[in-house]
Design a protein around this motif. Structure first.
Motif, PDB file in Angstrom:
ATOM      1  N   LEU A  44       4.600   2.936 -17.457  1.00 58.14           N
ATOM      2  CA  LEU A  44       4.390   1.489 -17.430  1.00 58.14           C
ATOM      3  C   LEU A  44       4.491   0.893 -16.032  1.00 58.14           C
ATOM      4  CD1 LEU A  44       3.711  -0.746 -19.417  1.00 58.14           C
ATOM      5  CD2 LEU A  44       6.148  -1.242 -19.624  1.00 58.14           C
ATOM      6  N   THR A  45       5.490   1.321 -15.245  1.00 59.62           N
ATOM      7  CA  THR A  45       5.653   0.704 -13.925  1.00 59.62           C
ATOM      8  C   THR A  45       4.465   0.934 -12.993  1.00 59.62           C
ATOM      9  OG1 THR A  45       7.031   2.576 -13.210  1.00 59.62           O
ATOM     10  CG2 THR A  45       8.166   0.632 -14.024  1.00 59.62           C
ATOM     11  N   PRO A  46       3.927   2.170 -12.868  1.00 61.10           N
ATOM     12  CA  PRO A  46       2.749   2.316 -11.999  1.00 61.10           C
ATOM     13  C   PRO A  46       1.491   1.673 -12.569  1.00 61.10           C
ATOM     14  CG  PRO A  46       3.259   4.406 -13.056  1.00 61.10           C
ATOM     15  CD  PRO A  46       4.388   3.476 -13.368  1.00 61.10           C
ATOM     16  N   LEU A  47       1.496   1.375 -13.880  1.00 58.06           N
ATOM     17  CA  LEU A  47       0.367   0.660 -14.482  1.00 58.06           C
ATOM     18  C   LEU A  47       0.468  -0.833 -14.201  1.00 58.06           C
ATOM     19  CD1 LEU A  47      -2.133   0.699 -16.395  1.00 58.06           C
ATOM     20  CD2 LEU A  47      -0.526   0.411 -18.300  1.00 58.06           C
TER      21      LEU A  47
ATOM     22  N   PHE B  11       0.842  -1.201   0.000  1.00 63.17           N
ATOM     23  CA  PHE B  11       0.000   0.000   0.000  1.00 63.17           C
ATOM     24  C   PHE B  11       0.876   1.249   0.000  1.00 63.17           C
ATOM     25  CE2 PHE B  11      -2.198   3.430   2.179  1.00 63.17           C
ATOM     26  CZ  PHE B  11      -3.414   3.469   1.512  1.00 63.17           C
ATOM     27  N   ALA B  12       1.902   1.275   0.863  1.00 60.95           N
ATOM     28  CA  ALA B  12       2.820   2.415   0.914  1.00 60.95           C
ATOM     29  C   ALA B  12       3.550   2.576  -0.419  1.00 60.95           C
ATOM     30  CB  ALA B  12       3.830   2.222   2.049  1.00 60.95           C
ATOM     31  N   PHE B  13       3.961   1.454  -1.011  1.00 58.54           N
ATOM     32  CA  PHE B  13       4.648   1.498  -2.311  1.00 58.54           C
ATOM     33  C   PHE B  13       3.711   2.036  -3.389  1.00 58.54           C
ATOM     34  CE2 PHE B  13       5.771  -0.487  -6.378  1.00 58.54           C
ATOM     35  CZ  PHE B  13       7.103  -0.097  -6.493  1.00 58.54           C
ATOM     36  N   SER B  14       2.452   1.610  -3.368  1.00 61.74           N
ATOM     37  CA  SER B  14       1.484   2.061  -4.362  1.00 61.74           C
ATOM     38  C   SER B  14       1.202   3.556  -4.230  1.00 61.74           C
ATOM     39  CB  SER B  14       0.182   1.261  -4.219  1.00 61.74           C
ATOM     40  OG  SER B  14      -0.692   1.523  -5.290  1.00 61.74           O
ATOM     41  N   VAL B  15       1.117   4.038  -2.987  1.00 62.32           N
ATOM     42  CA  VAL B  15       0.925   5.477  -2.748  1.00 62.32           C
ATOM     43  C   VAL B  15       2.104   6.264  -3.321  1.00 62.32           C
ATOM     44  CG1 VAL B  15       0.848   7.277  -0.959  1.00 62.32           C
ATOM     45  CG2 VAL B  15      -0.551   5.215  -0.717  1.00 62.32           C
ATOM     46  N   SER B  16       3.319   5.796  -3.035  1.00 55.98           N
ATOM     47  CA  SER B  16       4.522   6.468  -3.526  1.00 55.98           C
ATOM     48  C   SER B  16       4.617   6.400  -5.043  1.00 55.98           C
ATOM     49  CB  SER B  16       5.759   5.820  -2.894  1.00 55.98           C
ATOM     50  OG  SER B  16       6.942   6.436  -3.339  1.00 55.98           O
ATOM     51  N   ASP B  17       4.309   5.231  -5.605  1.00 54.14           N
ATOM     52  CA  ASP B  17       4.375   5.034  -7.054  1.00 54.14           C
ATOM     53  C   ASP B  17       3.372   5.927  -7.771  1.00 54.14           C
ATOM     54  OD1 ASP B  17       5.822   3.703  -8.987  1.00 54.14           O
ATOM     55  OD2 ASP B  17       4.376   2.083  -9.200  1.00 54.14           O
ATOM     56  N   THR B  18       2.159   6.015  -7.237  1.00 52.12           N
ATOM     57  CA  THR B  18       1.126   6.864  -7.829  1.00 52.12           C
ATOM     58  C   THR B  18       1.500   8.335  -7.688  1.00 52.12           C
ATOM     59  OG1 THR B  18      -0.527   5.208  -7.203  1.00 52.12           O
ATOM     60  CG2 THR B  18      -1.354   7.358  -7.879  1.00 52.12           C
TER      61      THR B  18
END
Length: 314
Positions: free
Chosen positions: A281-284, A64-71
């Protein structure tokens, strides 16, 4: 960070797409569609992790933390890119460029450190399963996430200071679709060799050190898995690591190619294309990897969608 009597440049021009010869409206529609998909996928996965109590464990907390940062990384670059394509307004202020470098590299470095934390989580889960709840407590997870953010932005702040203390007296055309390290650095009207070496050193610390830590974690994980007697147990252990390894390969592959490979005068356009892969591509792919390769997440998404459809029917 701009020093009036040193840097005469007050804005930069983002020229990343001007050389492609493609209708900017067409590019805008394509990128807007991809960006909408990125936000949708990440919001779905993050919402599921927040809502479904079965996913309230260290592995999904870290993702979740990684997804927040990635987004958040996409917020730094893509909205400005879309505005540029739609309006043709290519300029970005000196301060805006400074902030873009700071946030983009800070969040990128944070992603690397979070991937190390996720590798450590898998290491503890497989090598020390009986102590997992103690070693990966909520407090420990929060400390890992906080340390990742602090370390990432401290390194980014140093890089930002190194670049924007240099004199910029023209030209001001950045051959990129956002303010990235190499294309901005090349616009400085002074010798940049020493600054470039220091920046590459910082990039190497982030990328190589984190990769080495991840490799060490997985060597220990592999050793522990091979000791498991049942083939079903080994397969289950491998499956819990597959999503993380896929994300690691995608993330570090693109980042290393852009920031660690030797530079040449003709490489900027190639860097732009690779950066597009990294930014779009990576956040997708990351939420898709965790959603499609993980039974728990897929089941949680199905439950959420059923609830939404039932609510709409009611």
């Amino acid at each position: 960070m701009q020093k009036g009597n040193i840097s005469s440049v007050t804005e930069f021009l983002l020229l990343g797409f001007s050389v492609l010869g493609i209708n900017p409206v067409v590019l805008f529609l394509i990128f807007a569609l991809v960006y909408g998909t990125i936000l949708l996928f990440n919001i779905i996965v993050m919402s599921v992790i927040l809502i479904d109590r079965t996913l309230h464990n260290p592995m999904y907390f870290l993702f979740f933390a990684f997804s927040v940062s990635d987004t958040s990384t996409t917020f730094v670059t893509i909205p400005k890119l879309l505005v540029t394509l739609l309006t043709g307004h290519q300029s970005i202020s000196f301060t805006g460029c400074t902030l873009q470098v700071f946030w983009f590299f800070g969040l990128g470095a944070n992603n690397c450190f979070l991937l190390v934390a996720m590798a450590y989580d898998r290491y503890v889960a497989i090598c020390y399963p009986l102590q997992y709840q103690v070693l990966m407590s909520k407090r420990t997870c929060a400390k890992l996430v906080a340390a990742s953010f602090v370390a990432g932005f401290l390194i980014s702040l140093n890089i930002d200071c190194l670049i924007f203390r240099l004199p910029f007296c023209g030209p001001n055309g950045v051959r990129h679709f956002f303010c990235d390290l190499s294309p901005v650095l090349r616009l400085a009207c002074t010798d940049i060799y020493l600054t470039s070496v220091v920046i590459v050193f910082f990039c190497a610390i982030v990328l190589l050190a984190t990769v080495i830590l991840i490799i060490i974690s997985y060597i220990n994980i592999l050793s522990a898995i091979l000791k498991i007697q049942s083939s079903m147990g080994r397969q289950k252990a491998f499956s819990t690591c597959a999503s993380h390894l896929t994300v690691v390969l995608t993330h570090f592959g693109c980042a290393s190619f852009v920031y660690l490979r030797p530079k040449s005068g003709s490489s900027l356009d190639q860097d732009t294309m690779i950066s597009m892969v990294y930014v779009f591509l990576t956040p997708l792919l990351n939420p898709m990897i965790y959603a499609l390769r993980n039974k728990e997440v897929k089941f949680a998404i199905k439950k959420l969608l059923k609830k939404l459809f039932c609510f709409q029917k009611f």
